[in-house]
Design an enzyme around this catalytic site. Sequence first.
Site, PDB file in Angstrom:
ATOM      1  N   HIS A  72       0.820  -1.199   0.000  1.00  0.00           N
ATOM      2  CA  HIS A  72       0.000   0.000   0.000  1.00  0.00           C
ATOM      3  C   HIS A  72       0.864   1.262   0.000  1.00  0.00           C
ATOM      4  O   HIS A  72       2.063   1.222   0.289  1.00  0.00           O
ATOM      5  CB  HIS A  72      -0.928   0.002   1.220  1.00  0.00           C
ATOM      6  CG  HIS A  72      -2.074  -0.954   1.097  1.00  0.00           C
ATOM      7  ND1 HIS A  72      -3.037  -1.101   2.065  1.00  0.00           N
ATOM      8  CD2 HIS A  72      -2.428  -1.812   0.100  1.00  0.00           C
ATOM      9  CE1 HIS A  72      -3.928  -2.012   1.692  1.00  0.00           C
ATOM     10  NE2 HIS A  72      -3.568  -2.451   0.499  1.00  0.00           N
TER      11      HIS A  72
ATOM     12  N   GLU B  54       0.926   3.934   1.977  1.00  0.00           N
ATOM     13  CA  GLU B  54       1.477   4.443   3.234  1.00  0.00           C
ATOM     14  C   GLU B  54       2.813   3.784   3.558  1.00  0.00           C
ATOM     15  O   GLU B  54       3.782   4.461   3.932  1.00  0.00           O
ATOM     16  CB  GLU B  54       0.487   4.212   4.386  1.00  0.00           C
ATOM     17  CG  GLU B  54      -0.793   5.029   4.281  1.00  0.00           C
ATOM     18  CD  GLU B  54      -1.892   4.328   3.499  1.00  0.00           C
ATOM     19  OE1 GLU B  54      -3.059   4.721   3.661  1.00  0.00           O
ATOM     20  OE2 GLU B  54      -1.594   3.389   2.728  1.00  0.00           O
TER      21      GLU B  54
ATOM     22  N   CYS C  53      -2.424  -0.088   7.663  1.00  0.00           N
ATOM     23  CA  CYS C  53      -1.592   1.077   7.365  1.00  0.00           C
ATOM     24  C   CYS C  53      -1.746   2.159   8.429  1.00  0.00           C
ATOM     25  O   CYS C  53      -0.802   2.908   8.701  1.00  0.00           O
ATOM     26  CB  CYS C  53      -1.955   1.635   5.991  1.00  0.00           C
ATOM     27  SG  CYS C  53      -1.494   0.541   4.630  1.00  0.00           S
TER      28      CYS C  53
ATOM     29  N   ARG D  95      -8.623   4.452 -21.966  1.00  0.00           N
ATOM     30  CA  ARG D  95      -8.475   2.998 -22.074  1.00  0.00           C
ATOM     31  C   ARG D  95      -7.430   2.482 -21.095  1.00  0.00           C
ATOM     32  O   ARG D  95      -7.627   1.474 -20.414  1.00  0.00           O
ATOM     33  CB  ARG D  95      -8.078   2.608 -23.496  1.00  0.00           C
ATOM     34  CG  ARG D  95      -9.177   2.680 -24.510  1.00  0.00           C
ATOM     35  CD  ARG D  95      -8.692   2.168 -25.862  1.00  0.00           C
ATOM     36  NE  ARG D  95      -9.749   2.242 -26.876  1.00  0.00           N
ATOM     37  CZ  ARG D  95      -9.601   1.859 -28.137  1.00  0.00           C
ATOM     38  NH1 ARG D  95      -8.420   1.396 -28.546  1.00  0.00           N
ATOM     39  NH2 ARG D  95     -10.606   1.952 -28.986  1.00  0.00           N
TER      40      ARG D  95
ATOM     41  N   ASP E  72     -16.433  -2.904 -37.804  1.00  0.00           N
ATOM     42  CA  ASP E  72     -15.174  -2.150 -37.775  1.00  0.00           C
ATOM     43  C   ASP E  72     -13.928  -3.008 -37.592  1.00  0.00           C
ATOM     44  O   ASP E  72     -12.815  -2.524 -37.848  1.00  0.00           O
ATOM     45  CB  ASP E  72     -15.209  -1.123 -36.640  1.00  0.00           C
ATOM     46  CG  ASP E  72     -16.332  -0.112 -36.798  1.00  0.00           C
ATOM     47  OD1 ASP E  72     -16.834   0.041 -37.926  1.00  0.00           O
ATOM     48  OD2 ASP E  72     -16.703   0.523 -35.789  1.00  0.00           O
TER      49      ASP E  72
ATOM     50  N   LEU F   4      -9.097  -2.419 -30.148  1.00  0.00           N
ATOM     51  CA  LEU F   4      -9.409  -1.909 -28.805  1.00  0.00           C
ATOM     52  C   LEU F   4      -8.204  -1.899 -27.878  1.00  0.00           C
ATOM     53  O   LEU F   4      -8.330  -2.029 -26.662  1.00  0.00           O
ATOM     54  CB  LEU F   4     -10.548  -2.714 -28.174  1.00  0.00           C
ATOM     55  CG  LEU F   4     -11.870  -2.754 -28.957  1.00  0.00           C
ATOM     56  CD1 LEU F   4     -12.881  -3.634 -28.235  1.00  0.00           C
ATOM     57  CD2 LEU F   4     -12.428  -1.358 -29.155  1.00  0.00           C
TER      58      LEU F   4
ATOM     59  N   GLY G  97     -20.919   0.981 -30.252  1.00  0.00           N
ATOM     60  CA  GLY G  97     -22.251   0.674 -30.728  1.00  0.00           C
ATOM     61  C   GLY G  97     -23.356   1.478 -30.085  1.00  0.00           C
ATOM     62  O   GLY G  97     -23.427   1.590 -28.858  1.00  0.00           O
TER      63      GLY G  97
END
Length: 368
Positions: free
Chosen positions: A58, A60, A92, A192, A208, A212, A305
Amino acid sequence: MAVSSFDKRMMAAAIRYSYRNLGRTGTNPSVTTLLVRDDGEVPVIVGRGITAIGGRPHAETEAILEAGDLARGATAYVTLEPCAHHGSTPPCAEALVRDGIRRVVAATTDPDGRVSGQGYKILEDGGIEVEAGVLASDAEYAMAGYLTQRELGRPHVTLKMALSNDGKIGSRGSGQVAITGPESNAVSHVLRATSDVIIVGIGTVLEDDPSLTCRLPGMEDRTPARLVLDRNLRLPLQSALVRSAHDHPVIVATTRLPDDGKYQQLSEAGCLMMACEESDTGIALPELLDDLAGRGYSTVLVEGGAAVARAFLDAHLVDRIRLYVGPGEIGKDGVEAPVDPDNMPSGFELTGTEIYGADRRFEYERSR
């Protein structure tokens, strides 16, 4: 001690830094901790931490490790309430107490029932001064996926669409149509890169043949999982998605059974098959999102779409809408967009506008 303009400046820096690992921390949110010492001259950042890729360690503990002995007496700026429960590592909040942090400035409270308010209590019981709620809305925007998953039990959903100036998203029978310029396209690829899953309908894939992927230089490895809504398994084995399934995950959401020949072929090609429930209009979207949450996904980007976009909107499953409007027009043969800046579903509020080259971006948030 009251919250100062310096506190807000440091918190803003921490929130910006948290975007670095957005979409890469598994089921944990991308959180930042900055440790700042002020010994009477100029305040200095002595430790900086961010949730590691995969979710551990994490922020911290990373910041404390970097600061070393300089952590004692410092102020910690954390974008999320420090965790309070024992898991694979101690809480933490206890680490901040143990290493002598003097003050904690936090952005937002963790809605996880094991933490909510308990992290602050550990800090206060340990003699640390706590200031919470600093730039909370900015932090909540950045970690919307984690917060939505904890509060609603499903991923956060962003609907992203590119529109021509006359409200069209494409031209029938013409495949992909360039609507926006390179600046908008680059920003879309950042979206993305910071998402867990992209969803498109099979109609978009057949029309198409998209890949992606994230195509920003140096960020290709941040391509998210790509999910196709394909009830009847029409996804071509030679499509760009299937051919790249071993490079980046491709999920095929279908109602067909595993004994279907095409099901087996797609699975053998490297696609991850997801059995879905059926609704009156296609795949049952609420149950789909539940399944994605169960797999650890917290952010969904709906890209492809008009029918898929409309289905998510009609099911009230969209939390954020990003519209990129280009300057050109497509005309009478164009596919009408299900939403545009002049036709927004009730419950959505315009929260920001940006200019990218010749394009305009409008962003909307759904009120809760």
